[in-house]
Design a protein around this motif. Structure first.
Motif, PDB file in Angstrom:
ATOM      1  N   THR A 117      45.499  39.155  36.659  1.00  0.00           N
ATOM      2  CA  THR A 117      46.315  40.325  36.301  1.00  0.00           C
ATOM      3  C   THR A 117      45.433  41.554  36.094  1.00  0.00           C
ATOM      4  N   LEU A 118      44.348  41.371  35.361  1.00  0.00           N
ATOM      5  CA  LEU A 118      43.441  42.503  35.096  1.00  0.00           C
ATOM      6  C   LEU A 118      42.736  42.946  36.379  1.00  0.00           C
ATOM      7  N   ARG A 119      42.400  41.979  37.223  1.00  0.00           N
ATOM      8  CA  ARG A 119      41.705  42.305  38.480  1.00  0.00           C
ATOM      9  C   ARG A 119      42.545  43.251  39.337  1.00  0.00           C
ATOM     10  N   ARG A 123      48.767  44.826  33.342  1.00  0.00           N
ATOM     11  CA  ARG A 123      48.517  44.439  31.950  1.00  0.00           C
ATOM     12  C   ARG A 123      49.014  43.012  31.698  1.00  0.00           C
ATOM     13  N   ILE A 155      36.384  37.292  29.694  1.00  0.00           N
ATOM     14  CA  ILE A 155      36.958  38.606  30.018  1.00  0.00           C
ATOM     15  C   ILE A 155      36.365  39.633  29.058  1.00  0.00           C
ATOM     16  N   ASP A 157      36.520  43.298  29.188  1.00  0.00           N
ATOM     17  CA  ASP A 157      37.284  44.491  28.814  1.00  0.00           C
ATOM     18  C   ASP A 157      38.717  44.097  28.500  1.00  0.00           C
ATOM     19  N   ARG A 160      43.384  46.549  28.268  1.00  0.00           N
ATOM     20  CA  ARG A 160      44.751  46.540  28.814  1.00  0.00           C
ATOM     21  C   ARG A 160      45.517  45.268  28.423  1.00  0.00           C
ATOM     22  N   VAL A 161      44.922  44.467  27.548  1.00  0.00           N
ATOM     23  CA  VAL A 161      45.563  43.193  27.181  1.00  0.00           C
ATOM     24  C   VAL A 161      46.540  43.398  26.020  1.00  0.00           C
TER      25      VAL A 161
END
Ligand code: PEP
Length: 247
Positions: A117-119, A123, A155, A157, A160-161
């Motif tokens: 999702t982050l890649r 979010r 992970i 960063d 955005r989580v």
């Protein structure tokens, strides 16, 4: 900023989704309620329709209830993060207790989905929560922090989580409404471990218009993730109003 959103789970039709989105869009015509970030997670079949009705400039973020970690391939029945984004999603709900219980979701698959999702610049909305017997034995903090640590392993960063703490004993039909004292230790632990690194830490589980303000007053709670009480648009709008007053 308080995040307030709902997953419709496996409910509704295109007609009901259109009606909800039309009324929500009209109510939020002037923009998001002050201090609140709204989000809606429809069934994947309705996502593009809801996106089209709300419009690309809508203050309401959209999501999917699950997505695979692979970008494409022979994964019958799954949808990928790029496909979800293509249909209008900016959020991916991951690890809901129903997915863990009925669809073999594990801490490892949750971790892979968070990374995917982050890649892709979306979010992750990471759901965690303990069963009733763990709560009764006083093991909530250890259980929940272990789930979060595993989900976010590797992970760096986390900006955005989103984390949603949803005790299993509190969610859905037959769930028990939590009191502040039931959840404050978990929020204290999550806030201490992740509060300044993640976007928000939400509470979910039998949230309704009667208990939302009290829940938002628990230290560390920066949002609400709601099921049944937000499945009618008027109920959702009332929760947004309560959150604005608390923001
Ligand atoms: C849920 O199932 O994640 C949930 C929050 O549902 P409800 O608000 O209906 O308890």
């Amino acid at each position: 900023m308080l995040w307030v959103g709902t997953s419709w789970k496996m409910n509704g039709t295109l007609a009901s989704a259109r009606d909800y989105a039309t009324r929500l869009g009209a109510a939020l015509d002037a923009g998001a309620p002050a201090g609140v970030q709204p989000f809606i997670i429809p069934p994947a079949t309705a996502l593009a329709t809801v996106h089209q009705i709300l419009g690309a400039d809508s203050p309401v973020l959209l999501g999917v209830q699950n997505a695979h970690w692979a970008d494409a391939g022979a994964w019958t029945g799954e949808i990928s993060v790029p496909q979800a984004a293509d249909a209008g999603a900016q959020l991916v709900e991951i690890g809901h207790s129903e997915r863990r219980e009925f669809f073999a979701e594990t801490d490892q698959t949750v971790n892979r989905k968070v990374a995917a999702t982050l890649r892709h610049g979306l979010r992750p909305l990471l759901c965690v929560g303990e069963p009733a017997e763990v709560f009764a034995a006083g093991g909530s903090v250890a259980h929940v922090t272990a789930q979060v640590d595993a989900a976010l392993q590797g992970i760096d960063d986390l900006g955005r989580v989103l984390i949603a703490y949803e005790p299993i004993w509190a969610i859905g039909e037959g769930g028990r409404e939590a009191r502040g004292e039931d959840i404050e230790a978990v929020f204290a632990a999550l806030d201490a471990g992740y509060g300044d690194r993640v976007e928000a830490i939400l509470y979910g589980g039998s949230v309704n218009q009667g208990n939302a303000a009290e829940t938002l007053a628990v230290p560390g709670v920066t949002g609400l993730f709601v099921g049944r009480a937000a499945w009618q648009v008027d109920g959702y709008l009332e929760l947004l109003r309560i959150a604005t007053a608390a923001a």
